[in-house]
Design a protein around this motif. Structure first.
Motif, PDB file in Angstrom:
ATOM      1  N   ASP A 294       0.540  -7.006   3.141  1.00  0.00           N
ATOM      2  CA  ASP A 294       1.743  -6.848   4.037  1.00  0.00           C
ATOM      3  C   ASP A 294       1.253  -7.156   5.484  1.00  0.00           C
ATOM      4  OD1 ASP A 294       3.817  -6.374   1.912  1.00  0.00           O
ATOM      5  OD2 ASP A 294       3.353  -4.290   2.330  1.00  0.00           O
TER       6      ASP A 294
ATOM      7  N   THR B  33       3.353 -13.399   1.086  1.00  0.00           N
ATOM      8  CA  THR B  33       3.729 -11.800   1.431  1.00  0.00           C
ATOM      9  C   THR B  33       4.635 -11.518   2.128  1.00  0.00           C
ATOM     10  OG1 THR B  33       2.248  -9.948   2.290  1.00  0.00           O
ATOM     11  CG2 THR B  33       2.158 -11.961   3.694  1.00  0.00           C
ATOM     12  N   ARG B  34       4.854 -10.432   2.673  1.00  0.00           N
ATOM     13  CA  ARG B  34       6.234 -10.113   3.763  1.00  0.00           C
ATOM     14  C   ARG B  34       5.672  -9.605   4.982  1.00  0.00           C
ATOM     15  NH1 ARG B  34       7.920  -4.554   0.555  1.00  0.00           N
ATOM     16  NH2 ARG B  34       5.870  -3.363   0.782  1.00  0.00           N
TER      17      ARG B  34
END
Length: 291
Positions: free
Chosen positions: A235, A88-89
């Motif tokens: 996120d 993910t980020r």
């Protein structure tokens, strides 16, 4: 966790992993909803993920409700053995806490609040055992948050704090919803933080505001040209406290299409997180700020 399946008329099935939000329930729902999309089932027209659940819309003339239910239950069996790792980020979101705009709004609606004598932050601090609003603000931004769903209002993220249950912040919604909330307000209701993507009614406690647009149907904002909604489930968010000068600076950069959010690619492993919460969060922070 005992999964509950419910039919919604002839065209929907609602799949609920658990009645209470948890990262285990979220990961199972995310895994199953991704599997439904990847299977490209004839007749499925939409898959909508939520905090610890998801809903499937399908055409009953192309796949029967009974067959759709059977397919979903098969995905549940697979999800039970799936890895709980997510690529993910992590994103840094600037927040101007105790800003003048949300303060003016919350003061207009004190008669709808549990504590008309103070502010939303004063109330949140008191019921969570903090001596001051400043201490509560520190607790709000000191640990990262997980985006568990996006929706209800277009582009609005629901965020779940990545700490153990004993440290979870919890604040009830207003007794009666407001008829106004400034766009980009950072709010709180139950165990979820959020960002109001548009101006409108709302019942979450208001803590501050971000200068960073998260929803742009015109797609004129530089970092929203590919898709009008910024957040996606999975996120990870880190709030960054800013002052008025920094708020004005970022606002000007956004208007000039020069602003770029700080984003880093990371991997999140649920088992590693549960084994060492603070260590995992420290590694996430290092990934965000390491160059």
């Amino acid at each position: 966790m005992k999964t509950r399946y419910s039919f919604g008329g002839d065209e929907h099935i609602f799949v609920e992993m658990d009645e209470e939000m948890s990262l285990d329930a979220f990961f199972k729902a995310l895994t199953m909803s991704k599997a439904v999309r990847a299977a490209d089932i004839d007749g499925v027209t939409e898959v909508c993920p939520a905090n610890a659940s998801f809903q499937v819309k399908f055409d009953p003339d192309r796949i029967s409700p009974e067959e759709m239910l059977a397919r979903l239950k098969a995905f549940e069996d697979e999800a039970g053995t799936a890895t709980k790792r997510l690529d993910t980020r992590i994103i840094e979101i600037p927040v101007y806490y105790q800003d003048p705009w949300t303060h003016e709004t919350l003061m207009r609606f004190r008669e709808r609040h549990q504590d008309p004598s103070g502010t939303d932050l004063d109330y949140a601090a008191r019921i969570n055992g903090f001596d001051s609003a400043a201490e509560f603000i520190t607790a709000h931004h000191s640990a990262p948050w997980f985006v568990s769903m996006v929706g209800f209002v277009a582009g609005l993220p629901f965020l779940y704090q990545l700490v153990d249950r004993d440290r979870q912040l919890q604040v009830p919604k207003y007794l009666r919803p407001r008829t106004d909330t400034p766009k980009h307000t950072v709010g709180y209701g139950g165990c979820f933080s959020c960002i109001y993507s548009v101006r409108g009614a709302g019942g979450y406690q208001m803590f501050g505001i971000t200068p960073m647009p998260i929803y742009d149907p015109e797609q004129s904002v530089s970092y929203l040209k590919d898709f009008m909604v910024f957040f996606r489930p999975g996120d990870i968010v880190k709030w960054k406290p800013i002052d008025r000068a920094e708020f004005d600076r970022i606002t000007a950069e956004v208007a000039a299409n020069r602003y770029s959010p700080r984003i880093r690619e990371v991997s999140f492993d649920l088992d590693d997180f549960k084994a060492d919460i603070d260590g995992t969060n420290a590694r996430l922070m290092e990934a965000l700020h390491g160059d």
